[in-house]
Write an enzyme that holds these catalytic residues in place. Structure first.
Site, mmCIF file in Angstrom:
data_model
loop_
_atom_site.group_PDB
_atom_site.id
_atom_site.type_symbol
_atom_site.label_atom_id
_atom_site.label_comp_id
_atom_site.label_asym_id
_atom_site.label_seq_id
_atom_site.Cartn_x
_atom_site.Cartn_y
_atom_site.Cartn_z
ATOM 1 C CG ASP A 94 -25.899 -35.886 25.934
ATOM 2 O OD1 ASP A 94 -25.293 -35.942 27.030
ATOM 3 O OD2 ASP A 94 -25.416 -36.287 24.859
ATOM 4 C CD GLN B 253 -20.799 -42.363 24.785
ATOM 5 O OE1 GLN B 253 -21.925 -42.404 25.288
ATOM 6 N NE2 GLN B 253 -19.931 -43.346 24.911
ATOM 7 C CG ASP C 109 -26.374 -43.177 12.968
ATOM 8 O OD1 ASP C 109 -25.669 -42.939 13.976
ATOM 9 O OD2 ASP C 109 -26.787 -44.310 12.682
HETATM 10 CA CA CA Z 1 -24.940 -36.053 22.616
#
Ligand code: CA
Length: 302
Positions: free
Chosen positions: A227, A274, A285
């Site tokens: 990420d 994100q 989650d």
């Molecule tokens: Ca992330």
């Protein structure tokens, strides 16, 4: 033939209602974005995959937009206009506001301005008591020469982002940083204290002003090397000097109303699923956490 149709009708009437009502709240859910807060850029939702999931569980969901960078009150006013439109379109008496980051502060503003039309406010990773990241950025912005260049770049970037998102708000990097600074947040909280803890790092009231208040936040910074935003949070987290944060908001600053949890193993981006769902392995989650929270609102009669 008639008998076959009658049998089919009987069979159909015996099938339970498959429509999922887990998140079918009484009032619409309004999602409020935070810093660089777009509704959608390049087809990517700010609350990644969250609105769709809530809808599939029976919620009526509206994702709002905001300036990329602006003050709490300017953002609050932008949100107020959108909430009034949502109320008009749906005919609903109230809305449930769920805001991430600075969006939670904008939601608190709207709740204070139209209390009878807001059923609940939930802030997620919101710098309710400000963030030392903004304090540090303001410090840099005040250095002659260096500061003005940084502010110009930040303003240009947010205007560009607005262009991609198809919105056109007045952008102000300095207003954003001032609102998110420790001093700016304290000034806002003095004016709009609803739901705020009365002791440092305490919980706020669960219920006041006819509204319910909730919050959650994370305390991890670098959660997934794939990420790209994690590298940014690694830098911004330095402003906390070792204190627990999600990279942009400190653990205690996220507190507002009932603190559902203040130490999810998430960073600021993970809180909105994100970038594109990338988060730490074996961590909760975030989409499921929103889903369960909206079910909580439903069960509270909201
Ligand atoms: Ca992330």
């Amino acid at each position: 033939m008639k008998r076959i149709i009658a049998s089919l009708m009987l069979l159909l009437s015996m099938i339970p209602n498959w429509a999922d009502t887990y998140d079918q709240t009484r009032y619409p859910i309004v999602l409020v974005p935070g810093v660089l807060g777009f509704q959608q850029v390049f087809g990517i939702d700010y609350f990644y995959g969250i609105a769709d999931d809530l809808s599939s569980h029976g919620a009526q969901v509206y994702a709002t937009s905001a300036s990329a960078l602006n003050s709490s009150i300017a953002r609050g006013e932008e949100l107020l206009t959108q909430v009034q439109t949502i109320l008009a379109i749906t005919g609903a008496q109230k809305v449930n506001l769920i805001g991430h980051s600075h969006g939670g502060v904008a939601a608190r503003y709207v709740a204070a301005v139209i209390p009878s039309q807001v059923a609940s406010v939930t802030t997620i990773g919101s710098p309710n008591a400000g963030t030392p990241v903004a304090d540090a950025l303001l410090g840099i912005a005040n250095i002659p020469g260096v500061g003005s260049l940084g502010v110009s770049i930040a303003n240009a970037f947010s205007t560009l982002l607005d262009g991609f998102a198809g919105t056109s708000y007045g952008e102000s990097a300095v207003a954003e940083m001032e609102s998110m600074s420790t001093a700016g947040a304290a000034a806002f909280n003095a004016q709009f204290p609803q739901g705020m803890p009365s002791t440092p790092c305490g919980q706020g009231p669960a219920y006041a002003n006819g509204q319910r208040y909730y919050s959650w936040g994370g305390t991890s910074v670098f959660t997934n090397f794939l990420d790209p935003t994690d590298y940014l949070f690694s830098v911004t987290s330095l402003a906390f000097q070792g204190g627990a944060s999600d990279g942009l908001t400190g653990q205690c600053s996220s507190h507002f109303g009932t603190v559902l949890r203040d130490n999810y193993p998430w960073n600021h981006g993970d809180e909105i699923n994100q970038f594109l769902g990338l988060r730490g392995w074996f961590t909760p989650d975030p989409v499921a956490v929103y889903r369960d929270h909206v079910n909580r609102l439903k069960n509270a009669g909201l």
